[in-house]
Scaffold this active site. Sequence first.
Site, PDB file in Angstrom:
ATOM      1  N   LYS A  80      27.993  28.426  25.831  1.00 53.18           N
ATOM      2  CA  LYS A  80      28.791  29.548  25.322  1.00 53.18           C
ATOM      3  C   LYS A  80      29.120  30.453  26.503  1.00 53.18           C
ATOM      4  O   LYS A  80      28.235  31.096  27.066  1.00 53.18           O
ATOM      5  CB  LYS A  80      28.034  30.324  24.245  1.00 53.18           C
ATOM      6  CG  LYS A  80      28.907  31.401  23.590  1.00 53.18           C
ATOM      7  CD  LYS A  80      28.160  32.150  22.510  1.00 53.18           C
ATOM      8  CE  LYS A  80      29.108  33.065  21.732  1.00 53.18           C
ATOM      9  NZ  LYS A  80      29.896  33.955  22.606  1.00 53.18           N
ATOM     10  N   ARG A  85      38.814  33.428  25.231  1.00 49.23           N
ATOM     11  CA  ARG A  85      39.218  32.252  24.458  1.00 49.23           C
ATOM     12  C   ARG A  85      40.678  31.932  24.786  1.00 49.23           C
ATOM     13  O   ARG A  85      41.543  32.821  24.816  1.00 49.23           O
ATOM     14  CB  ARG A  85      39.047  32.549  22.974  1.00 49.23           C
ATOM     15  CG  ARG A  85      39.243  31.358  22.029  1.00 49.23           C
ATOM     16  CD  ARG A  85      38.048  30.469  22.001  1.00 49.23           C
ATOM     17  NE  ARG A  85      38.147  29.446  20.955  1.00 49.23           N
ATOM     18  CZ  ARG A  85      37.563  29.547  19.764  1.00 49.23           C
ATOM     19  NH1 ARG A  85      36.838  30.619  19.456  1.00 49.23           N
ATOM     20  NH2 ARG A  85      37.689  28.564  18.881  1.00 49.23           N
ATOM     21  N   ARG A 100      42.389  34.657  21.749  1.00 48.35           N
ATOM     22  CA  ARG A 100      41.786  34.648  20.412  1.00 48.35           C
ATOM     23  C   ARG A 100      42.547  35.567  19.466  1.00 48.35           C
ATOM     24  O   ARG A 100      42.683  35.272  18.272  1.00 48.35           O
ATOM     25  CB  ARG A 100      40.325  35.082  20.513  1.00 48.35           C
ATOM     26  CG  ARG A 100      39.661  35.373  19.182  1.00 48.35           C
ATOM     27  CD  ARG A 100      38.195  35.725  19.370  1.00 48.35           C
ATOM     28  NE  ARG A 100      37.633  36.321  18.168  1.00 48.35           N
ATOM     29  CZ  ARG A 100      36.336  36.551  17.989  1.00 48.35           C
ATOM     30  NH1 ARG A 100      35.473  36.251  18.936  1.00 48.35           N
ATOM     31  NH2 ARG A 100      35.900  37.103  16.880  1.00 48.35           N
ATOM     32  N   PHE A 157      36.954  22.650  25.073  1.00 42.13           N
ATOM     33  CA  PHE A 157      35.945  22.017  24.236  1.00 42.13           C
ATOM     34  C   PHE A 157      36.525  21.340  22.999  1.00 42.13           C
ATOM     35  O   PHE A 157      35.779  20.763  22.206  1.00 42.13           O
ATOM     36  CB  PHE A 157      34.871  23.024  23.808  1.00 42.13           C
ATOM     37  CG  PHE A 157      35.401  24.322  23.245  1.00 42.13           C
ATOM     38  CD1 PHE A 157      35.937  24.387  21.975  1.00 42.13           C
ATOM     39  CD2 PHE A 157      35.345  25.479  23.999  1.00 42.13           C
ATOM     40  CE1 PHE A 157      36.420  25.573  21.450  1.00 42.13           C
ATOM     41  CE2 PHE A 157      35.809  26.687  23.493  1.00 42.13           C
ATOM     42  CZ  PHE A 157      36.344  26.735  22.209  1.00 42.13           C
ATOM     43  N   ARG A 229      35.538  31.346  10.029  1.00 42.40           N
ATOM     44  CA  ARG A 229      34.214  31.337  10.659  1.00 42.40           C
ATOM     45  C   ARG A 229      33.382  30.298   9.907  1.00 42.40           C
ATOM     46  O   ARG A 229      32.737  30.590   8.909  1.00 42.40           O
ATOM     47  CB  ARG A 229      33.565  32.726  10.582  1.00 42.40           C
ATOM     48  CG  ARG A 229      32.331  32.873  11.440  1.00 42.40           C
ATOM     49  CD  ARG A 229      31.809  34.292  11.434  1.00 42.40           C
ATOM     50  NE  ARG A 229      32.731  35.250  12.016  1.00 42.40           N
ATOM     51  CZ  ARG A 229      32.872  35.466  13.328  1.00 42.40           C
ATOM     52  NH1 ARG A 229      32.167  34.762  14.193  1.00 42.40           N
ATOM     53  NH2 ARG A 229      33.728  36.369  13.766  1.00 42.40           N
TER      54      ARG A 229
END
Length: 243
Positions: A80, A85, A100, A157, A229
């Site tokens: 992390k 982002r 983000r 990722f 989320r």
Amino acid sequence: ANDGVVADAIAAAAGVPGAAFRRAWMLLGDLGAAAERALTGGDLDVGLTPLVAVQPMLAATSASAADAVALTGPASVEWKLDGMRVQAHKSGDQVRLWSRGMNEITAALPNVVAAVAALPVHDVVLDGESLALDDAGRPRRFQDTMSGLGTTDAFFFDVLHLDGRSSIDDPLSVRKAVLHDLLPPRLVLPSIETDDGPTAESFAAAAVDAGHEGVVVKALDSVYQAGRRGATWRKVKPVHTVD
């Protein structure tokens, strides 16, 4: 009016499931375009499209990497990073980047643009993090990353779209295999795959020792839930309070 309230009203007026409408809205990137489809009987089963930004999937929290793996089962345990982002889109010769918060940041990250432009594909959408590193390869402070965006690099990722096909409904294990085949190792976020708590804890400790925030634990069978989320992604980082 609040977008979510309007979305619920459109779904009710069109007689379509709210979840299906919200997904179409998220992936089209335009509430009006989704409304037009719903209210005219159009197809709401849409995939992610290059050069159309979507809100990223976010992670819930867990107290430890072992706890997270216990919840997810077989998982990808990933560093992390304390960076920015980055959602990277390429279509032909055009590359665009979003943060983000859905702000376009293409001009601020020339290194990342060049890396994505060089990929031997026509269309691709990648999810990752941009981070500034020092000469020893350790992360700089978040403030340094944000103030020197032009010199930061990206670590990806996830791959959400590749050459005409949206992959957000594929399991993470498949998306990661595509990611590793597509990108040079320097652009891929370090990770391991495990369902063992102690192994996950050891990897998390090594990530913190390397200067990073912690890890994100992601179920290998999880799909990419844009704008949500999801419980299948769990972030783990040490928290130090004033007390």
